[in-house]
Design a protein around this motif. Sequence first.
Motif, mmCIF file in Angstrom:
data_model
loop_
_atom_site.group_PDB
_atom_site.id
_atom_site.type_symbol
_atom_site.label_atom_id
_atom_site.label_comp_id
_atom_site.label_asym_id
_atom_site.label_seq_id
_atom_site.Cartn_x
_atom_site.Cartn_y
_atom_site.Cartn_z
ATOM 1 N N LEU A 96 0.824 -1.210 0.000
ATOM 2 C CA LEU A 96 0.000 0.000 0.000
ATOM 3 C C LEU A 96 0.859 1.261 0.000
ATOM 4 O O LEU A 96 0.554 2.224 -0.705
ATOM 5 C CB LEU A 96 -0.943 -0.005 1.205
ATOM 6 N N ASN B 251 -0.059 1.157 -4.283
ATOM 7 C CA ASN B 251 -0.989 0.184 -4.847
ATOM 8 C C ASN B 251 -2.342 0.232 -4.152
ATOM 9 O O ASN B 251 -2.441 0.657 -3.007
ATOM 10 C CB ASN B 251 -0.411 -1.225 -4.727
ATOM 11 N N LYS B 252 -3.358 -0.246 -4.852
ATOM 12 C CA LYS B 252 -4.700 -0.392 -4.284
ATOM 13 C C LYS B 252 -4.895 -1.856 -3.926
ATOM 14 O O LYS B 252 -4.253 -2.733 -4.500
ATOM 15 C CB LYS B 252 -5.753 0.052 -5.292
ATOM 16 N N THR C 279 -7.977 -4.910 -2.473
ATOM 17 C CA THR C 279 -9.311 -5.343 -2.064
ATOM 18 C C THR C 279 -9.132 -6.501 -1.094
ATOM 19 O O THR C 279 -8.028 -7.019 -0.926
ATOM 20 C CB THR C 279 -10.151 -5.819 -3.274
ATOM 21 N N LYS D 76 -11.142 4.869 0.066
ATOM 22 C CA LYS D 76 -11.735 3.678 -0.538
ATOM 23 C C LYS D 76 -12.756 4.107 -1.577
ATOM 24 O O LYS D 76 -13.282 5.219 -1.553
ATOM 25 C CB LYS D 76 -12.380 2.777 0.501
ATOM 26 N N GLU E 97 -12.124 -1.110 -2.779
ATOM 27 C CA GLU E 97 -10.674 -1.119 -2.835
ATOM 28 C C GLU E 97 -10.172 0.055 -2.009
ATOM 29 O O GLU E 97 -10.812 1.096 -1.935
ATOM 30 C CB GLU E 97 -10.158 -1.076 -4.269
ATOM 31 N N TRP E 98 -9.053 -0.152 -1.335
ATOM 32 C CA TRP E 98 -8.457 0.859 -0.474
ATOM 33 C C TRP E 98 -7.082 1.215 -0.965
ATOM 34 O O TRP E 98 -6.404 0.409 -1.589
ATOM 35 C CB TRP E 98 -8.327 0.310 0.954
ATOM 36 N N TRP E 99 -6.647 2.434 -0.639
ATOM 37 C CA TRP E 99 -5.301 2.887 -0.958
ATOM 38 C C TRP E 99 -4.922 3.992 0.012
ATOM 39 O O TRP E 99 -5.774 4.566 0.700
ATOM 40 C CB TRP E 99 -5.198 3.346 -2.411
ATOM 41 N N SER F 217 -3.785 7.671 0.508
ATOM 42 C CA SER F 217 -3.884 8.916 -0.225
ATOM 43 C C SER F 217 -2.681 9.817 0.061
ATOM 44 O O SER F 217 -2.179 9.849 1.191
ATOM 45 C CB SER F 217 -5.171 9.650 0.150
#
Length: 92
Positions: free
Chosen positions: A17, A21-22, A24, A53, A86-88, A90
């Motif tokens: 991360l 990258n993203k 799930t 997300k 999906e999370w990342w 920021s």
Amino acid sequence: MSISLKYGNTLALSEFLLDGNKITRIESLLYFGVQNLTAVLSNLKKDGYLIKKKKVTMAKTLRRVNEKIKCEHPKNLPIRDIIMHEWWISNE
């Protein structure tokens, strides 16, 4: 005999991360063997990172997964209709 691991699956996921990258839940489990993605995201938030997300379809997720590993879905599963997150991390 106990084995001390210095580099584990949750650290690998965190670095993934941090590299921009993203992720799930499916990718978390398949790539890193991390079942509790929420705990990893919570720890990153506690460390001061801004986690974002968005909703994506399972079709998009599986397309991305299949760039790295082979993953087939049941043919009758409506992957275009199933919504995931999906999370990342920021930069904002």
